[in-house]
Design an enzyme around this catalytic site. Structure first.
Site, PDB file in Angstrom:
ATOM      1  N   LYS A   1      39.940  37.074  43.124  1.00  8.21           N
ATOM      2  CA  LYS A   1      39.963  37.991  44.248  1.00  8.21           C
ATOM      3  C   LYS A   1      41.277  37.944  45.023  1.00  8.21           C
ATOM      4  O   LYS A   1      41.796  38.967  45.440  1.00  8.21           O
ATOM      5  CB  LYS A   1      38.784  37.645  45.183  1.00  8.21           C
ATOM      6  CG  LYS A   1      38.734  38.427  46.461  1.00  8.21           C
ATOM      7  CD  LYS A   1      38.449  39.885  46.174  1.00  8.21           C
ATOM      8  CE  LYS A   1      38.955  40.816  47.243  1.00  8.21           C
ATOM      9  NZ  LYS A   1      40.396  41.013  47.305  1.00  8.21           N
TER      10      LYS A   1
ATOM     11  N   HIS B   1      44.449  38.347  39.324  1.00 12.23           N
ATOM     12  CA  HIS B   1      43.745  38.447  38.051  1.00 12.23           C
ATOM     13  C   HIS B   1      44.630  39.106  36.998  1.00 12.23           C
ATOM     14  O   HIS B   1      44.417  40.253  36.620  1.00 12.23           O
ATOM     15  CB  HIS B   1      42.451  39.263  38.281  1.00 12.23           C
ATOM     16  CG  HIS B   1      41.589  39.419  37.070  1.00 12.23           C
ATOM     17  ND1 HIS B   1      41.609  38.552  36.000  1.00 12.23           N
ATOM     18  CD2 HIS B   1      40.633  40.356  36.769  1.00 12.23           C
ATOM     19  CE1 HIS B   1      40.728  38.958  35.093  1.00 12.23           C
ATOM     20  NE2 HIS B   1      40.139  40.048  35.529  1.00 12.23           N
TER      21      HIS B   1
ATOM     22  N   CYS C   1      37.380  43.961  45.121  1.00 14.42           N
ATOM     23  CA  CYS C   1      38.027  43.896  43.805  1.00 14.42           C
ATOM     24  C   CYS C   1      39.186  42.916  43.797  1.00 14.42           C
ATOM     25  O   CYS C   1      39.918  42.798  44.777  1.00 14.42           O
ATOM     26  CB  CYS C   1      38.604  45.253  43.409  1.00 14.42           C
ATOM     27  SG  CYS C   1      37.490  46.628  43.592  1.00 14.42           S
ATOM     28  N   SER C   2      39.386  42.295  42.639  1.00 19.71           N
ATOM     29  CA  SER C   2      40.597  41.509  42.454  1.00 19.71           C
ATOM     30  C   SER C   2      41.753  42.484  42.246  1.00 19.71           C
ATOM     31  O   SER C   2      41.545  43.602  41.786  1.00 19.71           O
ATOM     32  CB  SER C   2      40.442  40.590  41.247  1.00 19.71           C
ATOM     33  OG  SER C   2      40.043  41.337  40.122  1.00 19.71           O
TER      34      SER C   2
ATOM     35  N   CYS D   1      38.784  40.065  29.497  1.00 20.92           N
ATOM     36  CA  CYS D   1      39.211  39.230  30.627  1.00 20.92           C
ATOM     37  C   CYS D   1      39.045  37.741  30.345  1.00 20.92           C
ATOM     38  O   CYS D   1      39.547  36.908  31.100  1.00 20.92           O
ATOM     39  CB  CYS D   1      38.423  39.583  31.887  1.00 20.92           C
ATOM     40  SG  CYS D   1      38.554  41.307  32.317  1.00 20.92           S
TER      41      CYS D   1
END
Lengths: 384, 357
Positions: free
Chosen positions: A327, A331, A207-208, A84
């Site tokens: 978020k 992402h 979660c994103s 990431c």
């Protein structure tokens, strides 16, 4: 050592399920904006991406994107991968390339396309960020590893669930004003607390989202950059830790972030208190709280409280993710670090529109790979 | 598309098995919040075929109801299409079994059609064309499915069983309703599929929405209204394919139809998605209550993907036909709730062999 690289141009695409757009379409959209704004061509390209090989069937990505996009003449192109934090790492490579004098101008782009495959395959591909032999082989997903971190943090520091939910609420509120954001819908603490359990205690709205997107930033030697307001990439740092969480001494801090911040702040000649805004890597709400602590904004166990007390709002003590963060802005994994960097740059340039925070002269971004294994921090400053 | 000579509906009929499996029960098995998922889908329960039922038996039940309402002899049926994605045989037509059981044939066109959830209306388009051309006098289109989703998959919560048959013939005031026009709208869209040998279908998750269902349903409906010079307020009833209880509401809102026009034909909240039967079973429920002069819009959707959209105007003859068969509501009230274990037994999810016989 030569001067710090200066930002010559930036570009972003809207994040979402971009069914009709290929990886190179997304790359073209972001890089065209950056190059047009800069008025100069890049001598090399560094692409941040994590899963194009696994999900989109495309390795040799740097050249594939350049060739597919056709936005500028072909130049040397490199894919940089660190899960990431791939986008942050690509920016680090571009930073080194210009600062060392090897190239006068480079294009750094983060590109990711996750919507080609069903979510099971996406989850498996993203789990490759973890240790294949000791984590993912046993069924650990990225979410379940972060659930361990969240559980441990809440227990160790006695943090109420609602405080973590409030982080998601703030991110959604900020993203409403962001035309590039994936989730532009306000939510409530109750929405987060009632959303589906993904890996206890992580719920869906912690979660994103997964999405497609590209961000680009053209770095160049200062004399090549026009415009009154020059924004320099004043310092960068990378910190690392064990790839698997079982090798860590604590599950509730991320020393990689602290190491990266120390190096970046020192290179830029700033202190954390000098920052006017910060973009942190909140792939899950817990990661936003941990990031503020490890970056030195607050002491251990105080991260969620910082949000709870309103300090992270756009007009707060230190605005955090004024564009909505991972978020809610979204992402697109390998592009995320470059999105964060572009957002900081546009804040300092005073081009953030409704998302603009006051007195933005120095800003930092934080980009994390794996469950705290590889952290990148960068500091942008308005050049005097 | 408008037929050169008028085409009317003479008979309609549905069949919905009595067994119901609730979304809450499926949620219990897979560890989901039952209330939340029910709200998300706007589906409370789905209809499940019994252990001695399949797409052929249900098609026969629906076909009998349609024949009863039509008042014609099965020998007058010149074409019988069964649209299904769950035929009892991979190779061997369902349509001949159904024709034989209904007394249709031997001089009849008969074929199975496959186009995911729009196979039923595909048969309707073909039957209309054969009637309008004068090649046959009456044609029967059936949509019948015992659809299944993989265990734990999103589709398992809605994949349901049911059948509907529609008989068309030459235009007449004595018939139930007359076609004003239709349109078909297709594109290569990989939103849902099942490969050879695969037991359960796969789907593209979020891709099944905007680029699939909404693009085709709304594209076909808009084009039909434009071709006929009609607007949403001209329709008394509207029926859309109903993979869940939420998509049709969104499509109606996007297109400007009032939720009240959608109500009579929206069955998925209480029977789930009956696939090839879904849109025409909604249509069947509307014909059960519609009055002469009212206008009905029906738009199907099949993954892969495409939509057929039809506009019908109800004729005086509908009243005399209505009570000659069970209505959709009659089937809805025959409700036997089953648990997940019985569901597995009914649908072949338990492998027998070995132990006690």
């Amino acid at each position: 050592m030569t001067d710090n690289p200066v930002v010559a141009g930036t570009g972003l695409t809207k994040i979402g399920r971009r069914w009709e757009d290929s990886l190179s379409d997304l790359f073209a959209e972001a890089s065209r904006q950056a190059i047009e704004e800069a008025g100069i061509q890049p001598q090399a390209v560094f692409v941040g991406n994590m899963v194009a090989g696994e999900l989109d069937g495309q390795e040799h990505l740097g050249l594939a994107l350049e060739d597919g996009a056709g936005v500028f003449p072909l130049v040397p192109a490199f894919k940089v991968e660190s899960a990431c934090s791939s986008g942050g790492s690509a920016l680090f490579a571009g930073y080194m390339a210009v600062k060392s004098g090897v190239y006068d101008s480079v294009l750094v782009a983060g590109v990711e396309k996750l919507s080609e495959e069903p979510s099971d395959n996406v989850t498996s591909a993203l789990a490759e960020a973890a240790d294949a032999d000791f984590e993912s082989y046993y069924g650990a997903s990225f979410t379940s590893l972060n659930a361990l971190l969240m559980r441990s943090y809440m227990k160790e520091y006695n943090v109420p669930r609602d405080w973590l939910s409030e982080i998601a609420v703030l991110m959604h509120k900020n993203a409403v004003d962001n035309p590039y954001a994936q989730l532009r819908k306000p939510i409530t603490v109750d929405d987060v607390n009632r959303s589906r359990v993904i890996a206890d205690p992580i719920r869906l709205l912690d979660c994103s989202p997964t999405g497609d997107g590209a961000a680009a930033i053209l770095l160049a030697r200062p004399e090549l950059v026009k415009g009154d307001v020059q924004v320099e990439l004043a310092g960068m740092g990378v910190g690392v830790d064990t790839i698997a969480v079982n090798g860590r001494s604590s599950l509730s801090d991320v020393p990689a972030t602290a190491k990266a911040a120390r190096v970046a702040f020192s290179a830029a000649g700033v202190d954390v208190n000098d920052l006017n805004l910060i973009e942190v890597h909140d792939a899950f709400t817990i990661m936003a709280a941990l990031a503020l602590e490890d970056l030195g904004v607050v002491s251990k166990g105080e991260g969620a409280k910082f949000f709870h007390e309103g300090n992270a709002e756009r007009d707060g003590k230190l605005p955090v993710n004024p564009e909505g963060g991972l978020k809610a802005r979204g992402h697109p994994v390998g592009a995320t670090g470059v999105y964060a960097a572009v957002e900081v740059v546009r804040q300092i340039q005073g081009k953030a529109g409704k998302m603009q925070v006051p007195r933005a002269e120095i800003g930092a971004f934080h980009n994390l790979g794996g469950s705290g294994s590889h952290a990148v921090v960068g500091v942008f400053k308005r050049k005097r | 598309m408008k037929p050169r000579s008028a085409v009317s509906i003479y008979g309609w009929g549905s069949y919905i098995p009595p067994y119901r499996l609730t979304v809450a029960e499926i949620s219990r098995v897979w560890g989901r919040d039952p209330v939340q998922y029910e709200e998300e889908l706007n589906v409370k329960e789905k209809a499940v075929a019994g252990p001695d039922e399949d797409s052929a038996t249900m098609a026969v039940e629906a076909g009998r109801n349609a024949l009863n309402r039509s008042g014609i002899s099965p020998k007058e049926i010149g074409a019988l299409y069964v649209g299904t994605e769950s035929p009892p045989y991979a190779v061997k037509p369902t349509a001949t079994t159904v024709a034989e059981a209904l007394g249709v044939g031997p001089f009849s066109v008969a074929a199975d059609l496959e186009f995911a959830c729009k196979a039923g209306t595909e048969g309707l388009q073909a039957s209309i064309a054969l009637v309008a051309s004068g090649m046959i006098r009456y044609g029967m289109a059936i949509g019948s499915d015992t659809a299944q989703g993989g265990p734990g998959d999103h589709l398992e919560y809605t994949a349901a069983s049911g059948a509907t048959a529609i008989i068309v013939g030459p235009g007449s005031k004595e018939a139930a309703a007359t076609l004003e026009g239709s349109i078909s709208f297709v594109s290569d869209t990989p939103d849902f599929w099942r490969r050879y040998g695969a037991r359960y279908p796969s789907h593209g998750e979020g891709f099944t929405g905007e680029p699939a269902y909404f693009k085709h349903v709304e594209g076909a409906t808009r084009a039909l209204m434009e071709e006929l010079g009609l607007k949403p307020s001209d329709f008394d009833y509207v029926v859309f394919h109903q993979p869940n209880g939420r998509f049709p509401l969104t499509a109606a809102r996007d297109l400007g139809f009032s939720p009240s026009a959608l109500k009579a034909g929206l069955l998925s909240p209480v029977i789930g998605n009956t696939y090839a039967a879904a849109s025409i079973t909604g249509f069947s429920a509307v014909l059960d209550v519609a009055r002469a002069g009212q206008r009905i819009l029906v738009t199907s959707f099949g993954s892969g993907a495409g939509s057929d959209s039809f506009s019908f105007v109800v004729e005086e003859g509908i009243e005399a036909r209505r009570d000659k068969a069970k209505r959709v509501m009659d089937y809805l009230s025959r409700r036997v709730e089953i648990d997940y274990a019985l569901y597995l037994k009914f649908r072949g999810g338990i492998r027998l062999g070995g132990g006690a016989k």
